[in-house]
Design a protein around this motif. Structure first.
Motif, PDB file in Angstrom:
ATOM      1  N   VAL A  56       0.840  -1.205   0.000  1.00 40.94           N
ATOM      2  CA  VAL A  56       0.000   0.000   0.000  1.00 40.94           C
ATOM      3  C   VAL A  56       0.873   1.251   0.000  1.00 40.94           C
ATOM      4  CG1 VAL A  56      -1.637   1.344   1.382  1.00 40.94           C
ATOM      5  CG2 VAL A  56      -2.059  -1.075   0.946  1.00 40.94           C
ATOM      6  N   ASP A  57       1.919   1.249   0.797  1.00 47.01           N
ATOM      7  CA  ASP A  57       2.815   2.415   0.824  1.00 47.01           C
ATOM      8  C   ASP A  57       3.456   2.655  -0.540  1.00 47.01           C
ATOM      9  OD1 ASP A  57       2.169   2.836   3.465  1.00 47.01           O
ATOM     10  OD2 ASP A  57       4.027   1.978   4.257  1.00 47.01           O
ATOM     11  N   ALA A  58       3.706   1.582  -1.293  1.00 45.59           N
ATOM     12  CA  ALA A  58       4.351   1.705  -2.601  1.00 45.59           C
ATOM     13  C   ALA A  58       3.391   2.070  -3.726  1.00 45.59           C
ATOM     14  CB  ALA A  58       5.063   0.394  -2.951  1.00 45.59           C
ATOM     15  N   THR A  59       2.096   1.788  -3.553  1.00 49.86           N
ATOM     16  CA  THR A  59       1.173   1.926  -4.689  1.00 49.86           C
ATOM     17  C   THR A  59      -0.053   2.788  -4.422  1.00 49.86           C
ATOM     18  OG1 THR A  59      -0.028  -0.081  -4.058  1.00 49.86           O
ATOM     19  CG2 THR A  59       1.819  -0.347  -5.600  1.00 49.86           C
ATOM     20  N   HIS A  60      -0.331   3.121  -3.187  1.00 45.33           N
ATOM     21  CA  HIS A  60      -1.565   3.839  -2.861  1.00 45.33           C
ATOM     22  C   HIS A  60      -1.282   5.244  -2.335  1.00 45.33           C
ATOM     23  CE1 HIS A  60      -3.116  -0.196  -3.279  1.00 45.33           C
ATOM     24  NE2 HIS A  60      -4.347   0.204  -3.053  1.00 45.33           N
ATOM     25  N   ASP A  61      -0.488   6.005  -3.066  1.00 49.68           N
ATOM     26  CA  ASP A  61      -0.146   7.355  -2.618  1.00 49.68           C
ATOM     27  C   ASP A  61      -1.340   8.311  -2.660  1.00 49.68           C
ATOM     28  OD1 ASP A  61      -0.301   7.451  -5.379  1.00 49.68           O
ATOM     29  OD2 ASP A  61       1.584   8.526  -5.642  1.00 49.68           O
ATOM     30  N   PHE A  62      -2.447   7.873  -3.215  1.00 49.48           N
ATOM     31  CA  PHE A  62      -3.654   8.683  -3.296  1.00 49.48           C
ATOM     32  C   PHE A  62      -4.453   8.686  -1.994  1.00 49.48           C
ATOM     33  CE2 PHE A  62      -4.327   4.478  -5.125  1.00 49.48           C
ATOM     34  CZ  PHE A  62      -5.396   4.005  -4.389  1.00 49.48           C
ATOM     35  N   LEU A  63      -4.143   7.778  -1.058  1.00 48.62           N
ATOM     36  CA  LEU A  63      -4.868   7.727   0.206  1.00 48.62           C
ATOM     37  C   LEU A  63      -4.492   8.908   1.093  1.00 48.62           C
ATOM     38  CD1 LEU A  63      -4.513   3.950   1.176  1.00 48.62           C
ATOM     39  CD2 LEU A  63      -6.538   5.087   0.248  1.00 48.62           C
ATOM     40  N   SER A  64      -5.488   9.499   1.751  1.00 43.68           N
ATOM     41  CA  SER A  64      -5.175  10.543   2.733  1.00 43.68           C
ATOM     42  C   SER A  64      -4.517   9.878   3.941  1.00 43.68           C
ATOM     43  CB  SER A  64      -6.449  11.273   3.169  1.00 43.68           C
ATOM     44  OG  SER A  64      -7.240  10.435   3.999  1.00 43.68           O
ATOM     45  N   THR A  65      -3.794  10.644   4.718  1.00 46.23           N
ATOM     46  CA  THR A  65      -3.130  10.124   5.911  1.00 46.23           C
ATOM     47  C   THR A  65      -4.155   9.530   6.870  1.00 46.23           C
ATOM     48  OG1 THR A  65      -1.390  11.762   5.656  1.00 46.23           O
ATOM     49  CG2 THR A  65      -1.598  10.734   7.823  1.00 46.23           C
TER      50      THR A  65
END
Length: 145
Positions: free
Chosen positions: A23-32
């Motif tokens: 997720v950290d590598a591919t889901h940069d669109f998620l809010s914190t």
């Protein structure tokens, strides 16, 4: 080299570790905030879920897949082994069990969308939110079997 098998008791921490790294590598669109909330949900559920694993020659999990009948709920590969065919092998395994497999993919994750398209999946619809109602659109996909 890797093999595919069912997860065993005691592998939950490694499965969550794979999920977090992927997720950290591919889901940069998620809010914190959403990333933290999803992490808590995953930690409560995933270690006990009936997942399939791809494991290396030392039996260390490299990737996992969660199937619910003919729907792939999750597919995550450790970023350290991306591009080695592990995710595709898990999908082929799922297709052998469930021809006509369906899955959903985050629209913002272009890499994953392309991955599924290369494997023969085709869009069947779209939802404006993810399964928890968060504003992350999903593309619904199906394999022709």
């Amino acid at each position: 080299m890797f093999t595919i098998r069912r997860a065993q008791a005691g592998e939950g921490d490694r499965i969550v570790e794979i999920w977090r790294a992927a997720v950290d590598a591919t889901h940069d669109f998620l809010s914190t905030e959403d990333r933290a909330a999803i992490d808590a949900e995953v930690c409560a559920f995933l270690p006990h879920a009936p997942v399939w694993l791809a494991v290396d020659g030392k039996n260390r999990p490299l990737a996992f897949m969660l199937l619910d009948s003919g729907h792939m709920e999750a597919l995550f590969v450790d970023p350290a082994v991306h591009g080695r065919g592990i995710g595709a092998a898990l999908v082929r395994h799922a297709l052998a069990l469930h021809p006509g497999l369906t899955t959903d993919v985050n629209e913002q994750n272009g890499q994953a969308v392309g991955f599924y398209e290369r494997l023969g999946f085709r869009p069947t619809g779209r939802s404006p939110c993810d399964g928890q109602g968060r504003p992350y659109p999903l593309i619904h996909l199906a394999h022709p079997g």
